[in-house]
Each structure stands twice: as structure tokens, then as C-alpha cells.
Design a protein around this motif. Structure first.
Motif, short mmCIF file in Angstrom:
data_model
loop_
_atom_site.label_atom_id
_atom_site.label_comp_id
_atom_site.label_asym_id
_atom_site.label_seq_id
_atom_site.Cartn_x
_atom_site.Cartn_y
_atom_site.Cartn_z
N ASN A 28 0.81 -1.21 0.00
CA ASN A 28 0.00 0.00 0.00
C ASN A 28 0.85 1.27 0.00
OD1 ASN A 28 -2.55 -1.36 0.04
ND2 ASN A 28 -2.19 -1.85 2.19
N VAL A 31 2.09 1.78 -3.59
CA VAL A 31 1.00 2.30 -4.42
C VAL A 31 0.78 3.77 -4.13
CG1 VAL A 31 -1.46 2.15 -4.92
CG2 VAL A 31 -0.12 0.05 -4.67
N LEU A 58 -6.94 -4.81 -6.58
CA LEU A 58 -7.12 -3.47 -7.12
C LEU A 58 -8.04 -3.46 -8.34
CD1 LEU A 58 -3.45 -2.10 -6.89
CD2 LEU A 58 -5.31 -1.85 -5.24
N VAL A 119 -1.28 -3.59 -13.35
CA VAL A 119 -0.19 -4.02 -12.47
C VAL A 119 0.88 -4.64 -13.37
CG1 VAL A 119 0.53 -5.56 -10.61
CG2 VAL A 119 -1.66 -4.36 -10.46
N VAL A 161 0.89 0.17 -11.46
CA VAL A 161 1.50 -0.31 -10.22
C VAL A 161 2.60 -1.29 -10.63
CG1 VAL A 161 1.13 -1.58 -8.08
CG2 VAL A 161 -0.66 -0.04 -8.95
#
Length: 291
Positions: A28, A31, A58, A119, A161
Motif C-alpha cells: 500500500n 501504491v 485493485l 499491475v 502499479v
């Protein structure tokens, strides 16, 4: 107060991926900071699987770039297929007049072009040449790169990400490390391992699971192993034990001489380690648990 519907989603692990609190914090934080998350740890500790679980949490597509010893950073951006263009020109194809027909997009380009974000997993970055990470510094910082053949700049509309895994086979450059949020996945303790087993193999007999885990950590404590058994190998071994209807009594860890456990080949993957395990079990117990 309940979370707002528009609140950003946070990773806390999933039904099939048991994440420790410090791992959840690392994901987290990376991110939130919009920095790549560099994850290290023993092989088999769930580094690669983490990216899939983060993508699911996500609600983003996962784009995976598996790195090999021959992989070049340029391949992650794009490649120009000059050979194909030459062949088409010899055949008189109309395609040759548009050079972008011969631009092959790489994984970074895919990630940059994905609407709504993605991602991006750069898997086992330490397998590549030592200059490979530095060659990606600018692109990962700015989230853009220039295509010389078409004279265009590719920019990420939504920053992906980025998760990067390493097995610590070689040191990564300091300049690259400074741009990453780092987390080392510690090997699970027995209680966490029991939760991992329950997540992957729900409903197994508790005695069998506890005996198997105790034996597993006992084998990891054998001195001189080239490759200690990992979490993924424990899960495979347990599945085989169930399929073969093995009794938990055969897995009891004793202080005296012991026979190797059944289907040892699911846990130990080379002949030198098999010999060390056999020697370790055939002598009075020494060493100890290692996790």
C-alpha cells in the motif's frame, strides 16, 4: 465509519494469499508513493503470486515480464523488426510504407497503454545483466519513452502499479534501489504456515498438517543444504500425502534416528541435499528449526 465507495482499495491479502501486516503495508505504501515495489525473499515464498493477488484486489489487469539472462531493457519498451520489413519490401507488400507495422510493443508499452491502469510485474530482475535495472530508470521514473523510428513519445495515461521481484542472485545498482520501495518477505513461521496451508488445502486433518509442518521445518534445519524446501514445495508435498492416504504418524519428528519422510522428492530437489537429509535424520537430532 464505513469506508467510502470511492476510497482507494487497499491490499490486505486474499483468501488464497496470506499476507503479513508488514507486507500489506509495503504494498500500500508503494501504491501511495507511486514507486516500484521491489520484493525479495527465498524462492517459493510467494513473490510472483503477490502481483496476481494485488492485481485482483485493485481490479486491474496483470502484465507480466519474465526476465531471462538474455533480456534487454529495450525489449520492455519496443523492438523494431527490420528483418520483417525487408522481407515485405522484397515481396512488394504495401505494409512497408508504414513503419509502425514493424514496431513490436514491449511489456512496459502494454502497461502504459492500458486504460485505467494495470499491475506490471517485472519478475526476477536479478537474472538479467547488471546494467538492466539502470537502463529502465528514466522510463520508470517518468513513465514515458521515445520511439525513434516513428518519432513519437509514449506516455502512461495512468501510472501502472509496478512490482519487481528478485531472488538476490546479484546485487542491484544503488541508483535503482533508491527509486524503489523495498520489502523482504521473511520465511513464514509455523503458525503463519498453517494458515497458508489452510488457504490452499482447506479441510485437511489438523494432525497431518501439524506433523507435516513440523517435519518440514526440521528438514529445513539440516546443515549444508544447497536449496532448502520452500512454501510451494510444502504445499505440493501435502497434496501428495493426502492423495497417497499417508498417516500422520509417519511424519513424527523424533530425537533419535529417523527414516526420510515419504515422497521426499517433492521437498528436496538435488542428490546432494537428499544425502545430507538422510545423514541428518539418521543421526541424533541436531541443528534446529530455521525460518
Amino acid at each position: 465509519m464505513p469506508p467510502r465507495d470511492d476510497a482507494p482499495k487497499r491490499f490486505t491479502g486474499t483468501d488464497t494469499y496470506i499476507a503479513t501486516e508488514d507486507l500489506s503495508v509495503a504494498v500500500n505504501a508503494a501504491v501511495a508513493l507511486a514507486r516500484p515495489l521491489l520484493v525479495k525473499g527465498e524462492p517459493g515464498t510467494g513473490k510472483t503470486a503477490l502481483a496476481e493477488e494485488v492485481a485482483n484486489t485493485l481490479g486491474l489487469p496483470l502484465i507480466t515480464w519474465h526476465i531471462k539472462s538474455t533480456t534487454r531493457a529495450q525489449q520492455g519498451l519496443y523492438e523494431y523488426d527490420a528483418v520483417a520489413r525487408l522481407r515485405d519490401s522484397q515481396l512488394g507488400s504495401e505494409k512497408v510504407h508504414a513503419i509502425d507495422n514493424y514496431i513490436v510493443r514491449g511489456k512496459l508499452w502494454e502497461a502504459f497503454a492500458t486504460e485505467g491502469g494495470s499491475v506490471l510485474l517485472i519478475d526476477e530482475i536479478d537474472k538479467a545483466d547488471i546494467e538492466f535495472p539502470n537502463d529502465l530508470l528514466l522510463e520508470l521514473d517518468r513513465m514515458e519513452f521515445f520511439v525513434y523510428e516513428t518519432q513519437e513519445t509514449v506516455r502512461a495515461a495512468t501510472r501502472p502499479v509496478v512490482l519487481i521481484t528478485s531472488n538476490n542472485e546479484k546485487e542491484l545498482p544503488d541508483a535503482f534501489l533508491r527509486r524503489c520501495f523495498f520489502h523482504y518477505i521473511r520465511f513464514p513461521d509455523p503458525d503463519t504456515m498453517e494458515s497458508i496451508v489452510e488457504a490452499h488445502h482447506p479441510g485437511l486433518r489438523k494432525e497431518l498438517v501439524q506433523r507435516a509442518i513440523a517435519m518440514f521445518y526440521h528438514l529445513r534445519g539440516a546443515p549444508g543444504l544447497k536449496k532448502r524446501p520452500s512454501t510451494s514445495e510444502l504445499l505440493d508435498w501435502l497434496r501428495l500425502l493426502v492423495l497417497e492416504s499417508r498417516d500422520a504418524a509417519s511424519l513424527e519428528v523424533k530425537d533419535g534416528k529417523m527414516e526420510p519422510p515419504p515422497m521426499l522428492g517433492a521437498l528436496v530437489k538435488n542428490e546432494q541435499d537428499v544425502a545430507r537429509i538422510v545423514e541428518y535424520l539418521s543421526s541424533p537430532r541436531r541443528g534446529g528449526r530455521t525460518w
